[in-house]
Structures are given as C-alpha cells and as structure tokens.
Scaffold this motif. Sequence first.
Motif, mmCIF file in Angstrom:
data_model
loop_
_atom_site.group_PDB
_atom_site.id
_atom_site.type_symbol
_atom_site.label_atom_id
_atom_site.label_comp_id
_atom_site.label_asym_id
_atom_site.label_seq_id
_atom_site.Cartn_x
_atom_site.Cartn_y
_atom_site.Cartn_z
ATOM 1 N N ARG A 261 0.876 -1.184 0.000
ATOM 2 C CA ARG A 261 0.000 0.000 0.000
ATOM 3 C C ARG A 261 0.901 1.217 0.000
ATOM 4 O O ARG A 261 1.779 1.348 0.847
ATOM 5 N N VAL A 262 0.722 2.078 -1.002
ATOM 6 C CA VAL A 262 1.586 3.255 -1.120
ATOM 7 C C VAL A 262 0.730 4.499 -0.938
ATOM 8 O O VAL A 262 -0.138 4.794 -1.779
ATOM 9 N N GLY A 263 0.928 5.180 0.179
ATOM 10 C CA GLY A 263 0.076 6.322 0.505
ATOM 11 C C GLY A 263 -1.361 5.828 0.661
ATOM 12 O O GLY A 263 -1.606 4.690 1.051
ATOM 13 N N THR A 264 -2.336 6.692 0.332
ATOM 14 C CA THR A 264 -3.726 6.267 0.499
ATOM 15 C C THR A 264 -4.346 5.817 -0.825
ATOM 16 O O THR A 264 -5.377 5.165 -0.842
ATOM 17 N N ASP A 265 -3.694 6.150 -1.942
ATOM 18 C CA ASP A 265 -4.353 5.975 -3.236
ATOM 19 C C ASP A 265 -3.932 4.760 -4.049
ATOM 20 O O ASP A 265 -4.615 4.381 -5.005
ATOM 21 N N VAL A 266 -2.762 4.177 -3.719
ATOM 22 C CA VAL A 266 -2.209 3.150 -4.606
ATOM 23 C C VAL A 266 -1.998 1.836 -3.855
ATOM 24 O O VAL A 266 -1.487 1.824 -2.731
ATOM 25 N N PHE A 267 -2.414 0.734 -4.508
ATOM 26 C CA PHE A 267 -2.089 -0.585 -3.974
ATOM 27 C C PHE A 267 -1.407 -1.402 -5.072
ATOM 28 O O PHE A 267 -1.943 -1.561 -6.166
ATOM 29 N N PHE A 268 -0.194 -1.872 -4.747
ATOM 30 C CA PHE A 268 0.584 -2.664 -5.704
ATOM 31 C C PHE A 268 0.296 -4.151 -5.458
ATOM 32 O O PHE A 268 0.603 -4.689 -4.407
ATOM 33 N N LEU A 269 -0.313 -4.801 -6.451
ATOM 34 C CA LEU A 269 -0.766 -6.194 -6.297
ATOM 35 C C LEU A 269 0.292 -7.208 -6.691
ATOM 36 O O LEU A 269 0.146 -8.399 -6.416
ATOM 37 N N SER A 270 1.300 -6.753 -7.398
ATOM 38 C CA SER A 270 2.381 -7.624 -7.888
ATOM 39 C C SER A 270 1.832 -8.799 -8.702
ATOM 40 O O SER A 270 1.162 -8.597 -9.689
ATOM 41 N N ASP A 271 2.057 -10.033 -8.252
ATOM 42 C CA ASP A 271 1.652 -11.176 -9.081
ATOM 43 C C ASP A 271 0.290 -11.763 -8.732
ATOM 44 O O ASP A 271 -0.064 -12.848 -9.186
ATOM 45 N N ILE A 272 -0.485 -11.052 -7.949
ATOM 46 C CA ILE A 272 -1.924 -11.273 -7.999
ATOM 47 C C ILE A 272 -2.302 -10.413 -9.194
ATOM 48 O O ILE A 272 -2.829 -9.308 -9.077
ATOM 49 N N ASP A 273 -1.901 -10.893 -10.399
ATOM 50 C CA ASP A 273 -1.799 -9.992 -11.549
ATOM 51 C C ASP A 273 -3.083 -9.887 -12.376
ATOM 52 O O ASP A 273 -3.121 -9.175 -13.370
ATOM 53 N N LEU A 274 -4.127 -10.625 -11.938
ATOM 54 C CA LEU A 274 -5.470 -10.459 -12.516
ATOM 55 C C LEU A 274 -5.528 -10.713 -14.026
ATOM 56 O O LEU A 274 -6.387 -10.192 -14.725
ATOM 57 N N THR A 275 -4.595 -11.520 -14.525
ATOM 58 C CA THR A 275 -4.587 -11.869 -15.950
ATOM 59 C C THR A 275 -5.555 -13.023 -16.218
ATOM 60 O O THR A 275 -5.997 -13.717 -15.285
ATOM 61 N N GLY A 276 -5.847 -13.242 -17.478
ATOM 62 C CA GLY A 276 -6.713 -14.346 -17.863
ATOM 63 C C GLY A 276 -6.072 -15.703 -17.587
ATOM 64 O O GLY A 276 -6.767 -16.716 -17.442
ATOM 65 N N PHE A 277 -4.749 -15.746 -17.515
ATOM 66 C CA PHE A 277 -4.036 -16.988 -17.200
ATOM 67 C C PHE A 277 -4.464 -17.535 -15.844
ATOM 68 O O PHE A 277 -4.573 -18.730 -15.646
ATOM 69 N N GLY A 278 -4.702 -16.631 -14.912
ATOM 70 C CA GLY A 278 -5.116 -17.025 -13.569
ATOM 71 C C GLY A 278 -3.954 -17.113 -12.606
ATOM 72 O O GLY A 278 -2.808 -16.871 -12.977
ATOM 73 N N PRO A 279 -4.259 -17.481 -11.357
ATOM 74 C CA PRO A 279 -3.232 -17.529 -10.317
ATOM 75 C C PRO A 279 -2.146 -18.562 -10.634
ATOM 76 O O PRO A 279 -2.438 -19.662 -11.091
ATOM 77 N N TYR A 280 -0.909 -18.169 -10.349
ATOM 78 C CA TYR A 280 0.220 -19.086 -10.539
ATOM 79 C C TYR A 280 0.657 -19.606 -9.174
ATOM 80 O O TYR A 280 1.057 -18.818 -8.306
ATOM 81 N N TYR A 281 0.546 -20.934 -8.982
ATOM 82 C CA TYR A 281 1.002 -21.550 -7.720
ATOM 83 C C TYR A 281 1.759 -22.830 -8.043
ATOM 84 O O TYR A 281 1.559 -23.863 -7.421
ATOM 85 N N GLY A 282 2.648 -22.724 -9.046
ATOM 86 C CA GLY A 282 3.320 -23.918 -9.560
ATOM 87 C C GLY A 282 4.731 -24.157 -9.065
ATOM 88 O O GLY A 282 5.437 -25.012 -9.606
ATOM 89 N N ASP A 283 5.154 -23.425 -8.031
ATOM 90 C CA ASP A 283 6.509 -23.624 -7.510
ATOM 91 C C ASP A 283 6.483 -24.499 -6.269
ATOM 92 O O ASP A 283 5.450 -24.616 -5.603
ATOM 93 N N ALA A 284 7.665 -25.010 -5.929
ATOM 94 C CA ALA A 284 7.785 -25.756 -4.671
ATOM 95 C C ALA A 284 7.319 -24.882 -3.501
ATOM 96 O O ALA A 284 6.727 -25.373 -2.544
#
Length: 302
Positions: free
Chosen positions: A163-186
């Motif tokens: 959360r950066v200040g009050t206006d911005v939230f950085f989601l990183s790799d909850i990236d909301l793409t059509g591919f979907g969530p990636y949970y393929g690592d050890a």
Amino acid sequence: MKLVEWGEDERRLTDSVSVLVGSDNGKYPSGNTLVVRGESECFVIDPSVDVVARGGAPVKVDAVLNSHAHEDHIPGNKLFTSARVHIHEDDVSGITTLDGLMDIYGLEGAAREGFERVVVDEFNFAPRPDAEGFGDGAIFDLGGVEIEAVHLPGHTRGHSGFRVGTDVFFLSDIDLTGFGPYYGDAWSDLEDFEESLHKVRDEEARYYVTYHHEGVIEGRAAFLSLLDAFHEVIGRRHEAMLEYLAEPRTLEEMARHRFIYRPHVETHFAESVERRSADLHVQRMLARGEAKEVETGRYRRV
Ligand SMILES: [Zn+2]
C-alpha cells in the motif's frame, strides 16, 4: 547510478507515485515497476528487465523493494548496488543466493541448470547477501509518504503487496490476468493463495497496480470484477482435473495432460509447474473427499 528519464513510459498516478511501464504493457518477461518519491528517500518496487535495459530510474534510488523472489521482479537488484534491498523475510533466501532462488522454484537437474542460465543471462541475477527481511505490516517512511507491506502468500511464501500512501495498492503477481493464479513452484501454496485473494479484497485504493499486463486498474469496481474472474480460474482448473480423474491417474499423467499451460508452451519449468499445481489440487480433493488414492500414486474422483 545515473538518472534515466522514462518520458511517456513513466505514468504518474499521484504526486509521489509513478509507474515505469514495461515493454508490451509489462507482459512477462518484463513488468511494471513502481517509483515512489518521498521527501527524504526514493524507492523502486520490483525493478524490471526494462529498468536494466534502460540503465536506471528517473530518481536516485535509496532502496529497492521486492514483492517476492522471482526472476522477473528482481533484475534491478544488481543495478542499484548502493541502494538497500528489502523483501519479505520468508523470501530473503531467494535473492541472497542463486541456489536459494532455484529452491523456491523447486527445479532439479537439467531444468534447474537451464533456468539458472536464463536467470543470470536474461534476468541480470546477482546475489544480494545484504538483503533485509520485513514482516507483514512493515512500514517504510520515505518522508511525506509511507509504504506498507501486506503479506499475500501463496504465489511464493513471502509474496507481498504494497500500500503506497492512500491511493495506490501494488498487487504484484496477484496480476489479474486471464491466465489465472500461478502456484506452480515448490514454494507455492493453493490454500494460501486463495486466502490472499480474500484478504486483498478489503484493500481500498484509487489505483491498483499489477506487475504484468493489466497494469494500472482504476477504481474499486474494476478491481473487484477482475479479481473475481481471476479467482474463478482456480475453480475451473479444479473441475477440469476432477473430470480427468474419472479414470485413475498419476500426477505425471496429469502434468502431461496440461491444466495450466497450453500444450504448445515449452519452457524449462512447464512440467514441474504442471506437476506441482496438480499435486496441490489433488491434495485439496483428498482433503474434501472428492477423490481418493486407489493405488499408490494413482488418484480417482469419488
Ligand atoms: Zn512471481
């Protein structure tokens, strides 16, 4: 480190926050790097391969924040040698040594060696033994603007949003793409990922920034509708796997069938990602009583 102007590719969101938009809108292997200008310090969050290619950021960087230890989020760690590096304590080992990073993916043998070369040659990997770990809720005060770390595990153990200040939230790799969530690592976990999707719903912001592709999402309504669609991919994969288990199958057969990547995608890690993802869904089925192990290593839906 010299200052590099980004011109039109620097998108201002607020007085203190801007996005350095990566090639092709931040599509992998690039990404959307955040720059935060405070009165006393300036931070970059997840410096991409494009930051490396251009040779720097538009500010003198006092600290780098990494949302997690994955090759595409850390290329600038080698560029900003005089800056501090911060990452969630659970992912620290992924940026202090190359071996630590490879353990997060869980790659072995030829796949590990092949991807090691990619990470060094194409993603500029260099170990940062000086990296400092933070915990959930950690606050960085840059002078006039604060960044708060929000632990959102599942993608990796330490994956965090900011959360950066009050206006911005950085989601990183909850990236909301059509591919979907990636949970393929050890180091990925399906149950943690889903919990993080519930947790992140509560974040109120004007701008939500994903590292890849979607980039800047304006407003809570748009965010929630993309979040719902992203979340639904988990259920669709689960149903497809359950259907496939009408006949008894092994995890290897599930990996070969492909539920995550399309059949034509060839990468060093595809097989390992398919197997790990199938394993996590099968564990969920066993826990829910939807499938059972009919002989050692063979699963069938109930
Ligand atoms: Zn990642």
